[in-house]
Write a protein that holds these residues in place. Structure first.
Motif: not given
Length: 171
Positions: A133-151
């Motif tokens: 769960r923690d790994q998936k959560l961290l992965q989701s956070i990274r994806e969200i951060q990456e998406t924010k950077k792209e935006i």
């Protein structure tokens, strides 16, 4: 257990040992005898006559109380305990009870060990699932951060385009 119970006077007749001496044996070594007590009256199981005779022989040999106790234990003469509970009297053989308790304790140890192993397996399962769960959560956070950077990059590129476009017209 025994069906035939004798009064101290009957034991005296059977063994030739004075009743006062039999009472002393009962006081000092009664835990090796099968006894019933009603008020001040003792009743002795006929099976205990041989133990009383052994006690007499040991005293005749000049043995002391402690020596006689040791001798009775070494002869494997069981210790009996009389328990009065709810107006019922129950005599138990201490060695039999201890053997049963030992068996029960071994079973309890096995059960406890099994329970401990089950709990450890459950804890490992929980830890594994939490890690996943923690790994998936961290992965989701990274994806969200990456998406924010792209935006943000995309927004800054758009802003830059409009800024250059409008700045160029004013000049």
């Amino acid at each position: 257990m025994n069906d035939k119970w004798l009064y101290v006077t009957d034991v005296e007749k059977e063994t030739g040992i004075p009743s006062a001496t039999i009472r002393r044996y009962i006081r000092n070594h009664g835990h090796h005898l099968q006894l019933k007590k009603r008020g001040k009256i003792y009743m002795v199981a006929s099976e205990s006559l041989s133990v009383i005779k052994n006690i007499r022989d040991l005293y005749d040999q000049g043995k002391r109380l402690e020596d006689i106790e040791d001798a009775l234990r070494s002869m494997n003469i069981p210790m009996t305990i009389t328990v009065t509970h709810d107006e019922r009297e129950m005599t138990v053989n201490a060695s039999e009870v201890l053997v049963q308790l030992q068996k029960d304790m071994e079973e309890q140890k096995k059960f406890n060990q099994s329970l401990l192993e089950t709990i450890q397996k459950q804890q490992e399962y929980i830890n594994t699932k939490l890690e996943e769960r923690d790994q998936k959560l961290l992965q989701s956070i990274r994806e969200i951060q990456e998406t924010k950077k792209e935006i943000a990059v995309s927004n800054s590129e758009k802003k830059g385009f409009f800024t250059k476009f409008f700045k160029g017209k004013k000049e």
